[in-house]
Design a protein around this motif. Structure first.
Motif, PDB file in Angstrom:
ATOM      1  N   ARG A   1       0.826  -1.195   0.000  1.00 24.63           N
ATOM      2  CA  ARG A   1       0.000   0.000   0.000  1.00 24.63           C
ATOM      3  C   ARG A   1       0.869   1.257   0.000  1.00 24.63           C
ATOM      4  NH1 ARG A   1      -4.912  -1.782  -1.669  1.00 24.63           N
ATOM      5  NH2 ARG A   1      -5.773  -3.387  -0.290  1.00 24.63           N
ATOM      6  N   GLU A   2       0.239   2.397  -0.189  1.00 22.40           N
ATOM      7  CA  GLU A   2       0.975   3.655  -0.283  1.00 22.40           C
ATOM      8  C   GLU A   2       1.290   4.254   1.079  1.00 22.40           C
ATOM      9  OE1 GLU A   2      -1.377   6.152  -2.772  1.00 22.40           O
ATOM     10  OE2 GLU A   2      -0.781   5.126  -4.619  1.00 22.40           O
ATOM     11  N   ASP A   3       1.034   3.519   2.168  1.00 17.48           N
ATOM     12  CA  ASP A   3       1.273   4.050   3.505  1.00 17.48           C
ATOM     13  C   ASP A   3       2.716   3.877   3.956  1.00 17.48           C
ATOM     14  OD1 ASP A   3       1.377   1.335   3.876  1.00 17.48           O
ATOM     15  OD2 ASP A   3      -0.300   1.225   5.274  1.00 17.48           O
TER      16      ASP A   3
ATOM     17  N   ARG B   1      -1.817  -2.418  -5.782  1.00 19.38           N
ATOM     18  CA  ARG B   1      -2.120  -1.650  -4.577  1.00 19.38           C
ATOM     19  C   ARG B   1      -3.437  -0.878  -4.676  1.00 19.38           C
ATOM     20  NH1 ARG B   1       2.495   2.942  -4.152  1.00 19.38           N
ATOM     21  NH2 ARG B   1       3.585   1.060  -3.450  1.00 19.38           N
TER      22      ARG B   1
ATOM     23  N   GLU C   1      -9.269  -2.727  -3.827  1.00 20.62           N
ATOM     24  CA  GLU C   1     -10.068  -2.504  -2.624  1.00 20.62           C
ATOM     25  C   GLU C   1     -10.984  -3.701  -2.434  1.00 20.62           C
ATOM     26  OE1 GLU C   1      -9.772  -0.209  -0.431  1.00 20.62           O
ATOM     27  OE2 GLU C   1      -8.262   0.981  -1.516  1.00 20.62           O
TER      28      GLU C   1
ATOM     29  N   GLU D   1      -5.307  -6.853   6.591  1.00 19.77           N
ATOM     30  CA  GLU D   1      -3.983  -6.953   5.963  1.00 19.77           C
ATOM     31  C   GLU D   1      -2.868  -6.761   6.987  1.00 19.77           C
ATOM     32  OE1 GLU D   1      -4.030  -4.042   2.855  1.00 19.77           O
ATOM     33  OE2 GLU D   1      -5.627  -5.053   1.722  1.00 19.77           O
TER      34      GLU D   1
END
Length: 216
Positions: free
Chosen positions: A56-58, A139, A142, A155
């Motif tokens: 993910r982009e986190d 990524r 959803e 996750e």
């Protein structure tokens, strides 16, 4: 001796999954006395699951897509599992079965998955021969869980699940006696049994590849 936490990147995952395997794991790895009581004519049904990895982009790194099965199901209600299930006669391959089940259960289209390959198959105490496939997931995906089968999609970090310090051996009493198994509790969720054992197999592969050892 304990292992140091791994730095898990895409090339390491590619190498580890594609390395030569070590055979099949089973629910009896910690319970050899139970296997000794099984009938010699016991047959296994085929199943396949997807260990989907998403970045993910986190900035938290790779995560593993897991589900909590719906509470109303007759079998394995509320348990943590990979998306997947029984291989149907219409499925052209175990990989296709895993992808079909992932789309049915959580809305993950095959076009959003890059399959790296299978890891060690796993034999369950319930009579299934499970083939786990590891794959990278877009990524942008959803989850859209089917409430008839899935209560929740979550996750946990791959690094957490791959670290031996975060796993323990637990046990439960059943009709066949006390059974031991691997467990990986994470944020109030209890990852155990076959799912945990397949994650242990992936962890062993990553550690062997990172140290330059063979997976044989």
């Amino acid at each position: 001796m304990s292992r140091s936490p791994l730095s898990i990147d895409r090339p390491l995952l590619h190498r580890a999954v594609r390395a030569r395997g070590v055979g099949r794991s089973s629910d009896y790895d910690l319970n050899p006395e139970i296997r000794e009581r099984l009938p010699a004519t016991r047959s296994l049904r085929g199943a396949a699951v997807l260990c989907g990895l998403v970045d993910r982009e986190d900035g938290a790194g790779w995560r593993v897509i897991l589900t909590r099965r719906a509470d109303h199901l007759k079998r394995h209600a509320g348990q943590i599992a990979f998306p997947g299930g029984r291989i149907d006669p219409e499925d052209p391959s175990p990989e296709a079965a895993a992808l079909r089940e992932a789309e049915e259960e959580i809305g993950l289209s095959a076009r959003h998955v890059e399959i790296l390959g299978p890891i060690e198959g796993h034999e369950t105490v319930t009579g299934y021969a499970v083939t786990p496939f590891v794959g990278f997931v877009d990524r942008a995906f959803e989850p859209r869980p089917d409430p008839a089968e899935v209560a929740e999609v979550f996750e946990p970090p791959l690094a957490f699940l791959m670290d031996p310090a975060n796993r323990t051996q637990d046990h439960r009493a059943g009709p066949g006696g006390r059974r031991s198994f691997w467990a990986m509790p994470w944020e109030g969720r209890y990852i155990w049994g076959a799912t945990a054992r397949m994650l242990v197999s992936l962890s062993d592969r990553l550690a062997a590849e990172a140290s330059g050892e063979t997976a044989e």
